[in-house]
Design an enzyme around this catalytic site. Sequence first.
Site, PDB file in Angstrom:
ATOM      1  N   LYS A 111      89.640 -19.399  23.200  1.00 46.33           N
ATOM      2  CA  LYS A 111      88.008 -19.516  23.123  1.00 46.33           C
ATOM      3  C   LYS A 111      87.404 -20.891  24.517  1.00 46.33           C
ATOM      4  O   LYS A 111      86.397 -20.658  24.955  1.00 46.33           O
ATOM      5  CB  LYS A 111      87.578 -19.990  21.700  1.00 46.33           C
ATOM      6  N   LYS A 192      93.758  -8.321  22.725  1.00 47.55           N
ATOM      7  CA  LYS A 192      93.812  -7.857  20.286  1.00 47.55           C
ATOM      8  C   LYS A 192      92.276  -7.581  21.307  1.00 47.55           C
ATOM      9  O   LYS A 192      91.586  -7.939  21.106  1.00 47.55           O
ATOM     10  CB  LYS A 192      94.227  -9.131  19.619  1.00 47.55           C
ATOM     11  N   LYS A 195      85.085  -8.489  18.386  1.00 48.49           N
ATOM     12  CA  LYS A 195      84.409  -7.824  18.348  1.00 48.49           C
ATOM     13  C   LYS A 195      83.167  -8.030  19.253  1.00 48.49           C
ATOM     14  O   LYS A 195      81.802  -8.198  18.988  1.00 48.49           O
ATOM     15  CB  LYS A 195      83.654  -9.031  17.560  1.00 48.49           C
TER      16      LYS A 195
HETATM   17  P1  AMP Z   1      87.267 -12.795  12.146  1.00 49.45           P
HETATM   18  O1  AMP Z   1      86.381 -12.098  12.848  1.00 49.45           O
HETATM   19  O2  AMP Z   1      87.858 -13.510  13.567  1.00 49.45           O
HETATM   20  O3  AMP Z   1      86.785 -14.003  11.724  1.00 49.45           O
HETATM   21  O4  AMP Z   1      88.625 -12.460  11.588  1.00 49.45           O
HETATM   22  C1  AMP Z   1      88.795 -12.337   9.966  1.00 49.45           C
HETATM   23  C2  AMP Z   1      90.043 -11.599   9.779  1.00 49.45           C
HETATM   24  O5  AMP Z   1      90.248 -10.486  11.161  1.00 49.45           O
HETATM   25  C3  AMP Z   1      91.303 -12.260  10.352  1.00 49.45           C
HETATM   26  O6  AMP Z   1      91.725 -12.545   9.527  1.00 49.45           O
HETATM   27  C4  AMP Z   1      91.758 -11.544  11.157  1.00 49.45           C
HETATM   28  O7  AMP Z   1      93.056 -12.262  11.481  1.00 49.45           O
HETATM   29  C5  AMP Z   1      91.706 -10.184  10.848  1.00 49.45           C
HETATM   30  N1  AMP Z   1      91.737  -9.747  12.824  1.00 49.45           N
HETATM   31  C6  AMP Z   1      90.227  -9.993  13.826  1.00 49.45           C
HETATM   32  N2  AMP Z   1      90.743  -9.450  14.555  1.00 49.45           N
HETATM   33  C7  AMP Z   1      92.181  -8.884  14.388  1.00 49.45           C
HETATM   34  C8  AMP Z   1      92.757  -7.827  15.220  1.00 49.45           C
HETATM   35  N3  AMP Z   1      92.493  -6.893  16.543  1.00 49.45           N
HETATM   36  N4  AMP Z   1      93.656  -7.371  14.657  1.00 49.45           N
HETATM   37  C9  AMP Z   1      94.089  -7.302  13.343  1.00 49.45           C
HETATM   38  N5  AMP Z   1      93.673  -8.275  12.451  1.00 49.45           N
HETATM   39  C10 AMP Z   1      91.945  -9.229  12.782  1.00 49.45           C
END
Ligand code: AMP
Length: 328
Positions: A111, A192, A195
Amino acid sequence: MARVFSGIQPSGGMHLGNLLGALRNWVAYQHEHDAVYCVVDLHALTTAPDPAELRDNTVAAATMLMSVGIDPDRSTLFLQSSVSEHAELAWMMECTVGFGELRRMTQFKDKSDRSEFVSAGLFTYPALQASDILLYDTDLVPVGDDQRQHIELCRDIAERFNRRYGDTFVVPAHVIPETGARVMDLQNPDDKMSKSLESAGTVGVLEDPDSVTRKFKRAVTDSDNEVRYDPAAKPGVSNLIGILAAATGQNPVSVADEYSQYGPLKSDTADAVNELLNPIRDRFAELSSDPAEIARVLAAGADKAHTVAATTLERARTNAGLIPRQPT
Ligand code: AMP
Ligand code: TRP
């Protein structure tokens, strides 16, 4: 009953990675565990989002959690900023974690490489995350694979605090699903899925079915036309196989055995994903029409969370040698 805690940032729409990597496990855990789920709006401040956008995204994130099946009668659902103990314990976590430990966090490196302004909050982000988890005497933390390092650091912080000040915190464990823990970008399968919903490589949970299908049809594969599950050598194809396996509750290797061509693999994956998303979209539309109900759920959740968090914080304060606050 074992306690489960997890959090998600309210930064933009949710995507298929969030759903398969994390949220599905959240829903599963609420049946036989004491589940506590949090929209981590304080974490979102690390990158200074526009205030109106943050407000909208926070309400949308809570609505989305209910749409995927988090049931406020079974789970505690609340906003991080509504329970001030999170920010207060975070300070004690910052005084427990090492500078060198924070510097090694790969999410910070990623980041900060991508941002012009790097806040101190982005650097200490995992200390606030440890506070979130430890306040609830959490046993299990369901997350996607990218959070493994943060949860391991949280364990180290808890153990260090317990050694310094005596037994204070439960040391938590992460739970990472076997399939879907790392959903990759459909256009750049070495990265990966994240968003940026305008991107052709990200599938939004609320995206319309035709657009989802188009994105899968255009997904990057490779030119050798062999359907085989091998994430290192064939990241694009393996990502599709992994998504189809996770969406249908199968094992990726046996899914791969059923296909000999990329076309049918892509269209079956798109169909399976749409089948998963359709009821979520409908429920989101329904819940969005009653914002007062969402506000009520979040207020009740914050009350419940506060009761637990206040007890843990008081224990941590006392053990660390802070004088108890005078009752007012
Ligand atoms: P975040 O959107 O970064 O707050 O992530 C929320 C949850 O989604 C966390 O548990 C992350 O590990 C999971 N997560 C985010 N991106 C991915 C992805 N590309 N594949 C699997 N899990 C994800
Ligand atoms: N850092 C997590 C992410 O980006 C979100 C998060 C904050 C979290 N606090 C948490 C996850 C506590 C699990 C437990 O996905």
